[in-house]
Design a protein around this motif. Structure first.
Motif, mmCIF file in Angstrom:
data_model
loop_
_atom_site.group_PDB
_atom_site.id
_atom_site.type_symbol
_atom_site.label_atom_id
_atom_site.label_comp_id
_atom_site.label_asym_id
_atom_site.label_seq_id
_atom_site.Cartn_x
_atom_site.Cartn_y
_atom_site.Cartn_z
ATOM 1 N N SER A 57 0.829 -1.207 0.000
ATOM 2 C CA SER A 57 0.000 0.000 0.000
ATOM 3 C C SER A 57 0.860 1.253 0.000
ATOM 4 O O SER A 57 0.532 2.249 -0.662
ATOM 5 N N LYS A 119 -2.817 -8.201 -1.708
ATOM 6 C CA LYS A 119 -3.623 -7.004 -1.913
ATOM 7 C C LYS A 119 -2.902 -5.772 -1.379
ATOM 8 O O LYS A 119 -1.907 -5.863 -0.663
ATOM 9 N N SER A 121 -4.147 -1.465 -0.122
ATOM 10 C CA SER A 121 -5.326 -0.724 0.316
ATOM 11 C C SER A 121 -6.182 -0.291 -0.868
ATOM 12 O O SER A 121 -5.690 0.261 -1.846
ATOM 13 N N SER A 122 -7.488 -0.523 -0.740
ATOM 14 C CA SER A 122 -8.416 -0.217 -1.830
ATOM 15 C C SER A 122 -8.424 1.266 -2.191
ATOM 16 O O SER A 122 -8.752 1.632 -3.320
ATOM 17 N N ASN A 125 -6.857 2.761 -5.487
ATOM 18 C CA ASN A 125 -7.412 2.453 -6.809
ATOM 19 C C ASN A 125 -8.303 3.574 -7.335
ATOM 20 O O ASN A 125 -8.939 3.419 -8.375
ATOM 21 N N TRP A 281 -15.880 -4.231 -1.945
ATOM 22 C CA TRP A 281 -15.410 -5.544 -2.362
ATOM 23 C C TRP A 281 -15.076 -5.573 -3.852
ATOM 24 O O TRP A 281 -14.145 -6.274 -4.276
ATOM 25 N N VAL A 283 -13.769 -3.090 -5.519
ATOM 26 C CA VAL A 283 -12.450 -2.464 -5.636
ATOM 27 C C VAL A 283 -11.368 -3.396 -5.101
ATOM 28 O O VAL A 283 -10.301 -3.548 -5.707
ATOM 29 N N VAL A 284 -11.620 -4.039 -3.954
ATOM 30 C CA VAL A 284 -10.646 -4.967 -3.365
ATOM 31 C C VAL A 284 -10.320 -6.097 -4.334
ATOM 32 O O VAL A 284 -9.166 -6.555 -4.429
ATOM 33 N N GLY A 288 -11.392 -1.646 -9.311
ATOM 34 C CA GLY A 288 -11.440 -0.216 -9.035
ATOM 35 C C GLY A 288 -11.120 0.584 -10.281
ATOM 36 O O GLY A 288 -10.612 0.050 -11.280
ATOM 37 N N ALA A 291 -7.330 0.233 -10.911
ATOM 38 C CA ALA A 291 -6.678 -0.991 -10.433
ATOM 39 C C ALA A 291 -5.689 -1.550 -11.451
ATOM 40 O O ALA A 291 -4.545 -1.887 -11.113
#
Length: 329
Positions: A57, A119, A121-122, A125, A281, A283-284, A288, A291
């Motif tokens: 992140s 992953k 952090s969303s 994105n 979810w 975006v995760v 996104g 992304a």
């Protein structure tokens, strides 16, 4: 080298009830767990996942802000933003180093990021559409990060906790820097204030999603709390962030984009409207707005830097061979 627990006759780790109880007793006594200490495999895996995600992140977070370095409105703003982006890169390196003490390599972590297994952090994105977004990221995104990361300075795993002390000090400066940018815009021309409000409208909900799903929907929260990797639940941190941030927005003369936001005298905090968890979810899971661009940028940087890594390894091997030759004389 990390140790996972007791070693059985077949060479595999045996996590007996006695071992797990003794480990939990150390954690409950606030003793720091260090890389060479015995630890349950689940504890190690949880830390690798969390620290790796945190490191990713920080590195990916350089991209939306780096996009504005050449377009900052003044030399002072440009220098400050450049320094901030450099800080974020340093945070990523601290955290990768902390994760490496758990037996995972930086190469492995990066490959997991690029192929989607790991992953970040969303929040990163989302695009930075205006200069105001740089201020809002500092104010809201770094503000949310601080709320989440200060308790990590007391994480039960020593290397992670110690890395977070410097990270939090620098993030605190970034948050103040971002708030000052937004305040300048909010007190500027009507067009500048409108830019600040538009930015707040777009970043508010993604910022409060940064704390993760509701506690009832989080598959890792309870165990992380028991192991004192985390000190507060997702919902507790989200509430603290909202309670701290709403008065700041009011001082700026900006409106939080939540018509259901209101003070609850009984609980001593703000009630807020429903969060769009479907968007979270989505975006995760990699859908996104930015992304694909974020992962593509990291892949390009990784591929372009391969010759540097190879050269550094070759130089290190050459120095090692030279030292061995001198020692043999």
């Amino acid at each position: 080298m990390y140790s996972q627990g007791l070693i059985g006759a077949d060479g595999r780790t045996e996590e007996t009830p006695e071992f797990l109880a003794a480990f939990q007793a150390r954690v409950d006594a606030e003793q720091k767990i260090e890389p060479n200490d015995d630890m349950p495999e689940g504890y190690r895996r949880t830390l690798v996942r969390q620290i790796g995600q945190h490191a990713h992140s920080e590195i990916v977070g350089m991209l939306p802000e780096g996009n504005w370095i050449t377009r900052a409105p003044s030399l002072r703003r440009k220098a400050a933003l450049l320094a901030k982006v450099q800080d974020e890169g340093g945070h990523g390196l601290y955290l990768y180093s902390a994760a490496e003490t758990l037996g995972v390599t930086r190469k492995q972590m990066t490959e997991e990021l690029l192929d989607g297994r790991a992953k970040y952090s969303s929040i990163f994105n989302y695009p930075t559409l205006s200069w105001a977004d740089i201020g809002t990221i500092g104010w809201l995104v770094d503000g949310a990060a601080i709320m989440n990361q200060i308790p990590l300075c007391r994480c039960s795993y020593g290397p992670y906790a110690r890395a977070m002390i410097r990270v939090c000090k620098e993030e605190s400066f970034h948050q103040r820097q971002g708030y000052e940018i937004v305040m300048t815009l909010a007190r500027g021309t009507p067009e500048q204030k409108a830019m600040a409000q538009d930015s707040l409208n777009r970043w508010w909900w993604p910022s409060i999603m940064m704390f993760g799903p509701h506690d009832a929907d989080s598959q890792h929260s309870d165990q992380s709390m028991a192991w004192k990797i985390k000190r507060f639940t997702n919902d507790e941190l989200r509430q603290k962030f909202i309670d701290a941030t709403v008065p700041q927005a009011e001082f700026l003369g900006l409106t939080i984009p939540d018509p259901e936001l209101k003070w609850n005298e009984e609980k001593g905090g703000y009630d807020h409207g429903p969060i769009d968890w479907d968007e979270f979810w989505r975006v995760v899971k990699g859908f996104g707005p930015c992304a694909r661009d974020r992962v593509a940028a990291r892949k390009k940087a990784w591929d372009d830097g391969e010759w540097v890594r190879e050269a550094a390894l070759a130089h290190a091997e050459k120095r090692r061979a030279r030292k061995l030759a001198v020692a043999a004389e």
